[in-house]
Design an enzyme around this catalytic site. Structure first.
Site, PDB file in Angstrom:
ATOM      1  N   HIS A  97      -1.458   0.926  -3.371  1.00  0.00           N
ATOM      2  CA  HIS A  97      -1.527   0.212  -4.646  1.00  0.00           C
ATOM      3  C   HIS A  97      -1.791  -1.285  -4.510  1.00  0.00           C
ATOM      4  O   HIS A  97      -2.085  -1.958  -5.499  1.00  0.00           O
ATOM      5  CB  HIS A  97      -0.269   0.478  -5.474  1.00  0.00           C
ATOM      6  CG  HIS A  97      -0.552   0.613  -6.935  1.00  0.00           C
ATOM      7  ND1 HIS A  97       0.374   1.078  -7.836  1.00  0.00           N
ATOM      8  CD2 HIS A  97      -1.666   0.320  -7.662  1.00  0.00           C
ATOM      9  CE1 HIS A  97      -0.175   1.072  -9.043  1.00  0.00           C
ATOM     10  NE2 HIS A  97      -1.394   0.615  -8.965  1.00  0.00           N
ATOM     11  N   ASP A 120       3.580   4.005 -12.862  1.00  0.00           N
ATOM     12  CA  ASP A 120       4.138   3.865 -11.516  1.00  0.00           C
ATOM     13  C   ASP A 120       5.648   4.097 -11.557  1.00  0.00           C
ATOM     14  O   ASP A 120       6.300   3.781 -12.553  1.00  0.00           O
ATOM     15  CB  ASP A 120       3.871   2.409 -11.058  1.00  0.00           C
ATOM     16  CG  ASP A 120       3.906   2.237  -9.553  1.00  0.00           C
ATOM     17  OD1 ASP A 120       4.807   2.793  -8.912  1.00  0.00           O
ATOM     18  OD2 ASP A 120       3.027   1.530  -9.037  1.00  0.00           O
ATOM     19  N   HIS A 122       7.383   2.375  -9.582  1.00  0.00           N
ATOM     20  CA  HIS A 122       7.836   1.040  -9.156  1.00  0.00           C
ATOM     21  C   HIS A 122       7.204  -0.052 -10.018  1.00  0.00           C
ATOM     22  O   HIS A 122       6.314   0.224 -10.815  1.00  0.00           O
ATOM     23  CB  HIS A 122       7.441   0.803  -7.694  1.00  0.00           C
ATOM     24  CG  HIS A 122       7.848   1.902  -6.772  1.00  0.00           C
ATOM     25  ND1 HIS A 122       7.028   2.967  -6.496  1.00  0.00           N
ATOM     26  CD2 HIS A 122       8.997   2.113  -6.082  1.00  0.00           C
ATOM     27  CE1 HIS A 122       7.646   3.790  -5.667  1.00  0.00           C
ATOM     28  NE2 HIS A 122       8.851   3.304  -5.403  1.00  0.00           N
ATOM     29  N   ASP A 124       5.908  -3.037  -8.525  1.00  0.00           N
ATOM     30  CA  ASP A 124       4.838  -3.690  -7.750  1.00  0.00           C
ATOM     31  C   ASP A 124       4.608  -5.126  -8.198  1.00  0.00           C
ATOM     32  O   ASP A 124       3.479  -5.631  -8.193  1.00  0.00           O
ATOM     33  CB  ASP A 124       3.530  -2.879  -7.832  1.00  0.00           C
ATOM     34  CG  ASP A 124       3.677  -1.499  -7.220  1.00  0.00           C
ATOM     35  OD1 ASP A 124       4.712  -1.216  -6.595  1.00  0.00           O
ATOM     36  OD2 ASP A 124       2.745  -0.679  -7.382  1.00  0.00           O
ATOM     37  N   HIS A 137       1.979  -3.587  -1.034  1.00  0.00           N
ATOM     38  CA  HIS A 137       1.754  -2.707  -2.207  1.00  0.00           C
ATOM     39  C   HIS A 137       2.855  -2.855  -3.257  1.00  0.00           C
ATOM     40  O   HIS A 137       2.709  -2.342  -4.362  1.00  0.00           O
ATOM     41  CB  HIS A 137       1.546  -1.237  -1.794  1.00  0.00           C
ATOM     42  CG  HIS A 137       2.777  -0.497  -1.374  1.00  0.00           C
ATOM     43  ND1 HIS A 137       2.856   0.876  -1.378  1.00  0.00           N
ATOM     44  CD2 HIS A 137       3.970  -0.942  -0.923  1.00  0.00           C
ATOM     45  CE1 HIS A 137       4.058   1.249  -0.948  1.00  0.00           C
ATOM     46  NE2 HIS A 137       4.744   0.167  -0.663  1.00  0.00           N
ATOM     47  N   ASP A 223      -0.547   5.168 -10.155  1.00  0.00           N
ATOM     48  CA  ASP A 223       0.072   5.439  -8.859  1.00  0.00           C
ATOM     49  C   ASP A 223       0.639   6.853  -8.934  1.00  0.00           C
ATOM     50  O   ASP A 223       1.473   7.145  -9.810  1.00  0.00           O
ATOM     51  CB  ASP A 223       1.191   4.404  -8.633  1.00  0.00           C
ATOM     52  CG  ASP A 223       1.789   4.483  -7.243  1.00  0.00           C
ATOM     53  OD1 ASP A 223       1.895   5.601  -6.701  1.00  0.00           O
ATOM     54  OD2 ASP A 223       2.183   3.428  -6.712  1.00  0.00           O
ATOM     55  N   ASP A 225       2.841   8.231  -7.485  1.00  0.00           N
ATOM     56  CA  ASP A 225       4.304   8.354  -7.396  1.00  0.00           C
ATOM     57  C   ASP A 225       4.986   8.212  -8.758  1.00  0.00           C
ATOM     58  O   ASP A 225       6.209   8.352  -8.858  1.00  0.00           O
ATOM     59  CB  ASP A 225       4.910   7.433  -6.323  1.00  0.00           C
ATOM     60  CG  ASP A 225       4.880   5.943  -6.657  1.00  0.00           C
ATOM     61  OD1 ASP A 225       4.848   5.584  -7.849  1.00  0.00           O
ATOM     62  OD2 ASP A 225       4.914   5.138  -5.706  1.00  0.00           O
ATOM     63  N   GLU A 268      -2.181   5.867  -3.798  1.00  0.00           N
ATOM     64  CA  GLU A 268      -0.969   6.301  -3.093  1.00  0.00           C
ATOM     65  C   GLU A 268      -0.882   7.799  -2.808  1.00  0.00           C
ATOM     66  O   GLU A 268       0.178   8.277  -2.399  1.00  0.00           O
ATOM     67  CB  GLU A 268       0.312   5.826  -3.817  1.00  0.00           C
ATOM     68  CG  GLU A 268       0.456   4.310  -3.929  1.00  0.00           C
ATOM     69  CD  GLU A 268       0.894   3.595  -2.642  1.00  0.00           C
ATOM     70  OE1 GLU A 268       1.335   4.273  -1.684  1.00  0.00           O
ATOM     71  OE2 GLU A 268       0.767   2.350  -2.612  1.00  0.00           O
TER      72      GLU A 268
END
Ligand SMILES: NC(=[NH2+])NCCC[C@H](N)C(=O)O
Ligand SMILES: [Mn+2]
Length: 321
Positions: A97, A120, A122, A124, A137, A223, A225, A268
């Protein structure tokens, strides 16, 4: 928009796994291009080439592989800047990412008013100083918003405004990230919010706040994830309690139906994580997400195709029993 352009971005300077650089290759092997051709004319622009990660001669105190990350994201931005995107949807296939700094910086030259949806697990949005890991990332947004400086990123000359950024599905934020998000009043919808308010409602509300007149182009930085860890295995930083599969597919569909979704990062996916069966399932799910979303971009309102990979993920994950 008349066609799709696909660009492979095997950028892996943002974290320690090397498998993410294989994703453009495995997705092409899994028929990414022919499947998109079924939707609309698709051109594969090939890959942006990066050197392999080298052992760092002198470790950067704050960012691992900072030279590769700085030069790599600049190369991505320059490449996208020179591309004619006036009639095309751009699909950027990563890679980790960290590449989002490059793609979005490059896209801002075409569409300075873009709204960015960051789907995402997260944030980031760590600065080099707040990052607990030193992994780039986890930092691209802090550079894009102009909150970080670093000698290898001196080339950055555009900024994304915080009110043009929307987080969709985050659930693993570092303390420093929470601070930044609160301080800049960035729109943030966790899986819980999405579940409670509805994916469609959340995304419509968010777009309305970011762009009340509904005129700005939209970029989706996806992403993989963001999927719950039970729904996808082949990614490096999995997190539980993600949005449901349907909610994520619906988010893609709602963005597409605005008619303003112009580009997307897909990042990712790591085909070196998980056993053969789960790698295959992960690839199938990701391809189906892209296909469903782009199908809606080009044929909005048409009947949707069946989604076998999503149904398969639903039965294997154990999450929907
Ligand atoms: N794109 C990602 N998967 N990012 C994970 C970031 C994890 C953590 N917040 C970090 O800064 O290291
Ligand atoms: Mn991410």
């Amino acid at each position: 928009m008349k066609d799709i352009k696909v660009i492979g971005i095997p950028f892996d300077f943002g974290q320690d796994h090397i498998g993410v650089r294989l994703a453009p290759h495995v997705l092409r092997e899994a028929n990414l291009i022919p499947r998109l051709q079924n939707i609309v004319k698709t051109e594969d622009l090939g890959d942006i080439i990066f050197p392999f990660k080298l052992v760092e001669a002198k470790k950067d105190k704050y960012i691992k592989h900072s030279l590769g990350a700085g030069l790599g994201t600049k190369a991505i931005s320059d490449r996208l800047e020179e591309e004619d995107l006036s009639k095309s949807f751009l699909l950027n296939v990563g890679g980790d990412h960290g590449l989002g700094l490059g793609t979005i910086h490059g896209l801002l030259s075409h569409h300075p008013e873009s709204v960015v949806v960051w789907a995402d697990a997260h944030g980031d949005i760590n600065t080099p100083e707040t990052s607990p890991s030193g992994n780039f990332h986890g930092m691209p947004l802090a550079f894009l918003l102009g909150l970080s400086q670093h000698p290898h990123f001196g080339w950055i000359r555009r900024k994304l405004l915080p009110n043009k950024l929307i987080f969709f599905g985050p659930r693993d934020l570092d303390e420093g990230e929470k601070d930044i998000i609160a301080r800049h009043n960035i729109q943030y919808y966790s899986s819980e919010d999405i579940n409670r308010l509805g994916a469609k409602e959340v995304i419509e509300m968010a777009l309305h706040k970011a762009d009340p007149f509904g005129i700005c182009p939209i970029h989706l930085s996806f992403d993989v994830d963001v999927f719950d860890q039970m729904d996808i295995d082949s990614t490096g930083t999995k997190v539980p309690y993600g949005p449901k599969l349907e909610e994520l597919f619906l988010m893609g569909g709602v963005l597409a139906e605005t008619g303003r979704l112009k580009s997307m990062d897909l990042v990712e996916l790591n085909p070196q994580i998980g056993d053969a069966a789960s790698v295959e399932r992960s690839i199938a799910l990701v391809l189906e997400f892209v296909e469903a979303t782009l199908g809606q971009v080009f044929h909005a309102g048409k009947e949707k195709k069946p989604m076998p990979a999503m149904l398969e993920a639903r039965t294997t994950s154990g999450r929907y029993l």
